[in-house]
Motif scaffolding. Structure first.
Motif, PDB file in Angstrom:
ATOM      1  N   TRP A 283       0.854  -1.195   0.000  1.00  9.94           N
ATOM      2  CA  TRP A 283       0.000   0.000   0.000  1.00  9.94           C
ATOM      3  C   TRP A 283       0.881   1.232   0.000  1.00  9.94           C
ATOM      4  CZ3 TRP A 283      -0.622   3.411   4.390  1.00  9.94           C
ATOM      5  CH2 TRP A 283      -1.601   4.406   4.193  1.00  9.94           C
ATOM      6  N   ARG A 284       1.714   1.376   1.015  1.00 11.15           N
ATOM      7  CA  ARG A 284       2.762   2.395   1.064  1.00 11.15           C
ATOM      8  C   ARG A 284       3.911   1.834   1.899  1.00 11.15           C
ATOM      9  NH1 ARG A 284       0.878   8.521   2.209  1.00 11.15           N
ATOM     10  NH2 ARG A 284       2.046   9.018   0.306  1.00 11.15           N
ATOM     11  N   GLU A 300       4.041   1.724  -5.048  1.00 11.85           N
ATOM     12  CA  GLU A 300       3.148   1.834  -3.910  1.00 11.85           C
ATOM     13  C   GLU A 300       1.738   2.066  -4.447  1.00 11.85           C
ATOM     14  OE1 GLU A 300       5.446   4.134  -0.522  1.00 11.85           O
ATOM     15  OE2 GLU A 300       6.040   4.889  -2.487  1.00 11.85           O
ATOM     16  N   THR A 301       0.826   1.198  -4.048  1.00 18.02           N
ATOM     17  CA  THR A 301      -0.526   1.238  -4.596  1.00 18.02           C
ATOM     18  C   THR A 301      -1.171   2.617  -4.419  1.00 18.02           C
ATOM     19  OG1 THR A 301      -0.833  -1.125  -4.234  1.00 18.02           O
ATOM     20  CG2 THR A 301      -2.808   0.185  -4.409  1.00 18.02           C
ATOM     21  N   TYR A 302      -1.008   3.217  -3.259  1.00 24.45           N
ATOM     22  CA  TYR A 302      -1.615   4.510  -2.944  1.00 24.45           C
ATOM     23  C   TYR A 302      -1.087   5.603  -3.866  1.00 24.45           C
ATOM     24  CZ  TYR A 302      -2.815   8.620  -0.040  1.00 24.45           C
ATOM     25  OH  TYR A 302      -3.295   9.822   0.425  1.00 24.45           O
ATOM     26  N   ASP A 308      -6.370   3.621  -2.799  1.00 20.91           N
ATOM     27  CA  ASP A 308      -6.180   3.681  -1.357  1.00 20.91           C
ATOM     28  C   ASP A 308      -6.889   2.498  -0.705  1.00 20.91           C
ATOM     29  OD1 ASP A 308      -5.692   4.355   1.246  1.00 20.91           O
ATOM     30  OD2 ASP A 308      -6.841   6.235   1.220  1.00 20.91           O
ATOM     31  N   VAL A 309      -6.337   1.317  -0.923  1.00 24.18           N
ATOM     32  CA  VAL A 309      -7.011   0.085  -0.513  1.00 24.18           C
ATOM     33  C   VAL A 309      -7.176   0.026   1.004  1.00 24.18           C
ATOM     34  CG1 VAL A 309      -6.988  -2.427  -0.703  1.00 24.18           C
ATOM     35  CG2 VAL A 309      -6.005  -1.034  -2.532  1.00 24.18           C
ATOM     36  N   ARG A 310      -6.232   0.575   1.736  1.00 22.82           N
ATOM     37  CA  ARG A 310      -6.349   0.579   3.203  1.00 22.82           C
ATOM     38  C   ARG A 310      -7.632   1.291   3.639  1.00 22.82           C
ATOM     39  NH1 ARG A 310      -4.101   4.277   6.964  1.00 22.82           N
ATOM     40  NH2 ARG A 310      -3.619   3.387   9.016  1.00 22.82           N
ATOM     41  N   PRO A 323      -4.629  -9.209  -1.162  1.00 16.68           N
ATOM     42  CA  PRO A 323      -3.359  -8.604  -1.569  1.00 16.68           C
ATOM     43  C   PRO A 323      -2.455  -9.636  -2.242  1.00 16.68           C
ATOM     44  CG  PRO A 323      -3.453  -8.908   0.814  1.00 16.68           C
ATOM     45  CD  PRO A 323      -4.825  -9.186   0.289  1.00 16.68           C
ATOM     46  N   TRP A 343      -1.219  -6.677   6.601  1.00 14.48           N
ATOM     47  CA  TRP A 343      -2.583  -6.752   6.081  1.00 14.48           C
ATOM     48  C   TRP A 343      -3.541  -7.303   7.138  1.00 14.48           C
ATOM     49  CZ3 TRP A 343      -4.673  -4.382   2.106  1.00 14.48           C
ATOM     50  CH2 TRP A 343      -3.830  -3.905   1.090  1.00 14.48           C
TER      51      TRP A 343
END
Length: 431
Positions: A283-284, A300-302, A308-310, A323, A343
């Motif tokens: 994510w980050r 980083e996904t974000y 912003d999966v979180r 994930p 996660w």
């Protein structure tokens, strides 16, 4: 493995992770799921880890004919035979769920009124194969006691940049203003509200028509970064940016809206089935954000995919998250043993089910580190997951490797973890 797939994109991202750099253009160019009551299946969504039991899944990719159909232009009988063979293998390994890619490139594996037939069926974009692959797949999976989640890619249009190669009447040809060429591919522009509504309409059509057991998205939102290229949405930002002053925040909001709206539409169209996403697992990094994972991911996904999966998990906009933790235990810059607990902490107490995506395709690949030459590596992953009750399943990429199992890694997973065929997850009645 076929050269064009979301998973080789993730592999490319892993390569970038190893180099602690963003994806290069070269690596990016390599990118390229009985009746319901009788099945005793279910999703556990909304129950949280303590009440859900194990989901055991595999992805069946259709883009570029990675898993199924194995080539364009198969006869109906040949294609059906291939799919039933994949499903029978899943049953033999006591898997519970398949995630079937049915909208790989703004196209359809069913008779959609909104999008053309997929070129991966016949080799010709828009050509009617003369049968209903998704209808067959749902029935064949259910006959075998398997769940089938429809796997959709929201924004990818084509694995090339030539709109004239798209089927006549393709929405991307009818609305060229919706399209952004980037990294050798065509994408719908997520910042245009009409695009966001259209891609949802296209996906919901399948949800309304078929008894899908879930709705699944992969890791592609805004595309993976390509060195030296810019995703050209400046005019869209100027038109639709509203009060946003930061391009990244606006892009993330576009994807947040897509996720929230699709969740609501799935629940309205087919109450009780889950909606989930399989993101790139970083994510980050902690160096970017103290809330991030102790990793050094080059992607980083974000920040890079604007996903912003979180937040999606914490706000329960998803029913499950998978994930793609596609690295070995001990991999220094993105350690499986670091990411799974991260996660688990994110999902704990949210009611969002956590399944871990597993890189079966790496097992025995001579290009991978020594750990991936050991048939027991993946089995150790599942053993580690047992220490985290938030983890209630694992999903393997991809079906071809589940079948071929070149070094016996999947057989070892079955031997060590999947012998009890009755240890499936909750049935529909439990939802």
């Amino acid at each position: 493995m076929a050269p064009i797939t979301r998973r080789t994109m993730t592999a490319a991202a892993a390569g970038a992770v190893a180099g602690m750099a963003t994806l290069t253009q070269a690596s990016a160019s390599a990118s390229t799921s009985e009746a319901t009551a009788a099945r005793g299946r279910g999703h556990g969504h909304g129950h949280g880890g303590s009440e859900s039991t194990t989901l055991r899944g595999m992805w069946i990719a259709s883009v570029a004919n990675i898993d199924w159909p194995s080539a364009p232009g198969l006869t109906q009988r040949e294609a059906e035979s291939e799919l039933t063979s994949l499903l029978d293998t899943a049953v033999s390994l006591n898997l519970t769920t398949v995630f079937l890619q049915v909208r790989p490139t703004a196209d359809a594996f069913w008779p959609s009124p909104l999008e053309p037939w997929s070129e991966w069926l016949t080799g010709v974009p828009g050509q009617d194969p003369g049968w209903d692959p998704l209808g067959f797949a749902v029935a064949a999976a259910h006959e075998r006691g398997l769940e089938l989640h429809g796997w959709f890619n929201p924004y990818r249009i084509a694995m090339h940049t030539d709109p004239s190669k798209l089927a006549e009447g393709h929405p991307a040809r009818e609305h060229p203003e919706w399209v952004v060429p980037y990294g050798g591919k065509l994408y719908y522009n997520p910042g245009i509200p009409d695009v966001r509504a259209f891609v949802q309409d296209a996906m919901i059509d399948a949800v309304e028509r078929y008894e899908l057991d879930g709705v699944h998205w992969d890791d592609y939102f805004y595309p993976y970064p390509v060195a030296g290229e810019t995703f050209d949405d400046a005019d869209t930002f100027a038109e639709y940016g509203g009060d946003f002053t930061d391009l990244g925040d606006w892009r993330r909001n576009n994807i947040n809206l897509l996720v929230q709206e699709m969740r609501d539409r799935v629940r309205a169209a087919r109450p009780g089935i889950p909606f989930g996403v399989s993101p790139f697992a970083v994510w980050r990094n902690q160096s970017t954000d103290p809330e991030g994972s102790a990793t050094q991911g080059g992607v980083e996904t974000y920040d890079d995919l604007y996903a912003d999966v979180r937040t999606w998990v914490r706000e329960s906009w998803l029913d499950y998250v998978i994930p793609q933790v596609y690295w070995n235990i001990g991999f220094e810059v993105a350690d499986y043993a670091v990411l799974v607990p991260w996660w688990a902490e994110v999902c704990g107490g949210t009611g969002v089910d956590l399944y871990i995506g597993e890189a079966l395709y790496k097992a025995g690949d001579p290009a991978q580190p020594a750990e991936w030459q050991d048939p027991a590596e993946l089995s150790r992953h599942l053993t580690l997951c047992q220490d985290h009750p938030e983890v209630t399943g694992n999903v393997f990429y991809s079906a071809t490797y589940v079948v071929e199992d070149p070094i016996g890694a999947m057989a070892r997973v079955h031997e060590d973890h999947y012998q009890d065929k009755h240890h499936g997850h909750h049935g529909a009645a439990a939802r």
